[in-house]
Design an enzyme around this catalytic site. Structure first.
Site, PDB file in Angstrom:
ATOM      1  N   GLU A  78      12.537  16.024  13.451  1.00 23.24           N
ATOM      2  CA  GLU A  78      11.724  16.099  12.232  1.00 23.24           C
ATOM      3  C   GLU A  78      12.367  15.308  11.099  1.00 23.24           C
ATOM      4  OE1 GLU A  78       8.856  17.439  12.089  1.00 23.24           O
ATOM      5  OE2 GLU A  78       8.804  18.644  13.928  1.00 23.24           O
ATOM      6  N   ARG A  88      -0.125  30.403  10.050  1.00 23.13           N
ATOM      7  CA  ARG A  88      -1.390  30.473  10.802  1.00 23.13           C
ATOM      8  C   ARG A  88      -1.495  31.801  11.543  1.00 23.13           C
ATOM      9  NH1 ARG A  88      -1.668  29.173  16.048  1.00 23.13           N
ATOM     10  NH2 ARG A  88       0.452  28.358  15.946  1.00 23.13           N
ATOM     11  N   CYS A 141       9.735  27.595  11.590  1.00 27.31           N
ATOM     12  CA  CYS A 141      10.617  26.455  11.854  1.00 27.31           C
ATOM     13  C   CYS A 141      10.852  25.631  10.595  1.00 27.31           C
ATOM     14  CB  CYS A 141      10.046  25.569  12.962  1.00 27.31           C
ATOM     15  SG  CYS A 141      10.175  26.333  14.593  1.00 27.31           S
ATOM     16  N   HIS A 165      11.672  19.710  17.137  1.00 26.11           N
ATOM     17  CA  HIS A 165      10.670  20.513  17.837  1.00 26.11           C
ATOM     18  C   HIS A 165      10.595  20.093  19.307  1.00 26.11           C
ATOM     19  CE1 HIS A 165       8.497  22.353  14.244  1.00 26.11           C
ATOM     20  NE2 HIS A 165       8.619  23.335  15.111  1.00 26.11           N
TER      21      HIS A 165
HETATM   22  N1  PCA Z   1       8.454  27.571  16.630  1.00 29.28           N
HETATM   23  C1  PCA Z   1       7.803  28.064  15.431  1.00 29.28           C
HETATM   24  C2  PCA Z   1       8.720  29.159  14.912  1.00 29.28           C
HETATM   25  C3  PCA Z   1       9.630  29.496  16.040  1.00 29.28           C
HETATM   26  C4  PCA Z   1       9.472  28.397  17.013  1.00 29.28           C
HETATM   27  O1  PCA Z   1      10.134  28.220  18.029  1.00 29.28           O
HETATM   28  C5  PCA Z   1       7.491  26.963  14.422  1.00 29.28           C
HETATM   29  O2  PCA Z   1       7.261  25.818  14.830  1.00 29.28           O
HETATM   30  O3  PCA Z   1       7.447  27.228  13.228  1.00 29.28           O
END
Ligand code: PCA
Length: 213
Positions: A78, A88, A141, A165
């Site tokens: 990111e 959401r 996240c 991610h």
């Molecule tokens: N993904 C979520 C929160 C925890 C995770 O593994 C997110 O993308 O915010």
């Protein structure tokens, strides 16, 4: 060099989280790097306290937080964390903040201080699908990523930080027909590459400028 890698517990009705599975598989040593891991709850309220405690405990040079993004087709470091919570779905403690700041009065955004372009290039060279993401979303996240970078800025901390991610694991995607997924071996290898490149390389130019601005 010491590295802290975090992952999240399963959320949103899943039984697995690729980030949890990945940190469980990371070696304690990778070349000259020492790797410590921390599992974080997928909930706004407790997540940042646990992250800060892990940073205090490990005193890392680099912090890489990881999490699941089920619709992603590749490994996505990111670029930016934004000062918004806009959920959401409910988090694992039942909270669902809408249009609330992560840090009231804090900067609108922080850039990563990890070399995401170099990391994406190296992952692709290694045969792993990867691309830069320009949004970590507005769920837990992004909250953790923003909190990490805010902590670094406020403390003038020496560590560099970022977030990646990860797609679903194949076992998860099997329950979501047509959803993309990635084998755990590839995810772990991708994280190792991000860590190695980050230890060798400074931040990308825009992030480095953003940090001092
Ligand atoms: N993904 C979520 C929160 C925890 C995770 O593994 C997110 O993308 O915010």
């Amino acid at each position: 060099m010491k590295i802290l890698v975090t992952g999240f517990e399963p959320f949103g009705g899943e039984r697995l989280n690729p980030s949890q599975a990945a940190i469980d598989r990371l070696p304690a040593r990778l070349g000259g790097l020492r790797i410590a891991t921390q599992l974080l709850p997928a909930a706004y309220a407790p997540s940042l306290g646990l992250l800060r405690a892990a940073i205090a405990r490990e005193d890392p040079d680099i912090v890489l937080c990881t999490g699941e993004a089920g619709s992603r087709i590749d490994l996505t470091p990111e670029r930016v964390a934004i000062n918004v919570q806009d959920a959401r779905i409910r988090d694992n403690e039942g909270d669902q903040p809408i249009d609330v700041a992560v840090v009231p009065g804090g900067p609108a955004a922080y850039f990563t201080t990890l070399p995401i372009k170099a990391a994406v290039h190296a992952m692709r060279e290694a045969g792993l699908p990867a691309s830069v993401s320009n949004s970590a979303g507005t769920f837990v996240c992004n909250h953790v990523f923003y909190g990490l970078m805010h902590y670094a800025a406020m403390r003038k901390a020496r560590f560099r930080g970022g977030f990646m991610h990860l797609p679903y694991l194949p076992e998860q995607a099997a329950n979501h027909p047509k959803a993309p997924s990635m084998a755990l071996d590839c995810i772990v290898r991708g994280i190792e590459i991000v860590l190695t490149v980050s230890a060798e390389t400074g931040a990308d130019l825009v992030a480095a400028e953003g940090e001092t601005a």
